[in-house]
Scaffold this motif. Structure first.
Motif, short mmCIF file in Angstrom:
data_model
loop_
_atom_site.label_atom_id
_atom_site.label_comp_id
_atom_site.label_asym_id
_atom_site.label_seq_id
_atom_site.Cartn_x
_atom_site.Cartn_y
_atom_site.Cartn_z
N ALA A 277 0.72 -1.31 -0.12
CA ALA A 277 0.07 0.05 -0.01
C ALA A 277 0.80 1.33 -0.13
CB ALA A 277 -0.89 -0.11 1.16
N THR A 278 2.18 1.23 0.55
CA THR A 278 3.01 2.43 0.80
C THR A 278 3.81 2.61 -0.52
OG1 THR A 278 4.55 0.96 1.88
CG2 THR A 278 3.04 2.20 3.15
N ILE A 279 3.75 1.58 -1.68
CA ILE A 279 4.52 1.81 -2.68
C ILE A 279 4.00 2.54 -3.71
CG2 ILE A 279 5.98 0.23 -4.57
CD1 ILE A 279 5.97 -1.91 -2.65
N THR A 280 4.78 3.43 -4.24
CA THR A 280 4.36 4.33 -5.24
C THR A 280 5.42 4.61 -6.24
OG1 THR A 280 5.08 6.51 -4.10
CG2 THR A 280 2.76 5.83 -3.85
N VAL A 281 5.22 5.27 -7.40
CA VAL A 281 6.38 5.25 -8.48
C VAL A 281 7.09 6.49 -8.34
CG1 VAL A 281 6.69 5.72 -10.84
CG2 VAL A 281 4.83 4.02 -10.27
#
Length: 233
Positions: free
Chosen positions: A7-11
């Motif tokens: 959930a905390t992973i973004t580009v």
């Protein structure tokens, strides 16, 4: 829980130039070893990507693989041909270990490696560790006050197979991603054990608020394991 991956992973950045090893400088800026672009870059706070180094004596690098930055801003990186784009020719006849000093000047520190790969500093920054994937060994270099490297010695004569990313914890233990998992070595080079990973690991680094989580990248997945000793990002 929503506060845990994924959930905390973004580009953060795309495209990346097929970046492999990533590091942080003292200002927290991303230092990326870009295989496709055959260069090392720094990403500014506003997202601007700047070339740190892309040539040695006028010749393009093979494909920079991994990097680590000293507290004074000195950058060390390895340059095997693993990420060389298809159809592009090598221009250097060696696979080097390079240093970029705080003034931005590039220095060749070693050309003795078969396939130099992962690179990491000891907590006191007096030792630089670099593994050789093809020769399945880890060398260590003494780091001089000006950032240059002294003659290397063998730290681990055999990893048992491979050697990719390296991480170091606050106690000076060295974590090496190998063909059979993340192998851990004490500061004297003695084997401590192996962190078994479901896939062949490619890189590892410490993170989390207390820096006690070891994050491990593998062929298709990202793993994490909680450890007792905090480590360096």
């Amino acid at each position: 829980s929503s506060d845990l991956p994924p959930a905390t992973i973004t580009v953060f950045r795309t495209p990346t130039g097929r970046a492999n090893g990533l590091g942080l400088d003292p200002q927290g800026r991303l230092i990326a070893s870009e295989g496709d672009n055959r260069r090392v870059t720094r990403t500014a706070a506003d997202g601007t990507v700047m070339t740190v180094a892309d040539r040695w004596q006028g010749k393009r690098f093979n494909s920079p693989n991994d990097n680590i930055t000293r507290r004074d801003g000195t950058i060390y990186f390895t340059d095997p041909p693993y990420g060389l784009p298809p159809g592009q020719a090598r221009e250097l006849d060696f696979q080097g270990v390079f240093r970029v000093d705080p003034a931005g000047t590039l220095h060749l520190e070693s050309s003795v490696f078969n396939r130099p790969n992962g690179v990491a500093l000891s907590p006191d920054e007096t030792t630089l560790y670099i593994d050789d994937t093809a020769d399945a060994m880890v060398r260590k270099f003494p780091v001089q006050s000006d950032g240059s490297l002294g003659p290397p010695t063998i730290f681990v004569p055999s990893t048992g197979g491979g050697g990719d990313g390296i991480a170091v914890d606050d106690a000076g233990n060295v974590y090496v991603a190998t063909d059979s998992g993340v192998k851990v070595y004490r500061p004297n080079g003695a084997s401590w054990g192996t962190i078994v990973v479901p896939e062949v690991p490619s890189n590892c680094t410490f993170g989390g608020a207390d820096r006690k989580t070891l994050y491990i990248t593998a062929k298709t997945s990202l793993y994490r394991v909680a450890l007792q000793i905090p480590g360096l990002p």
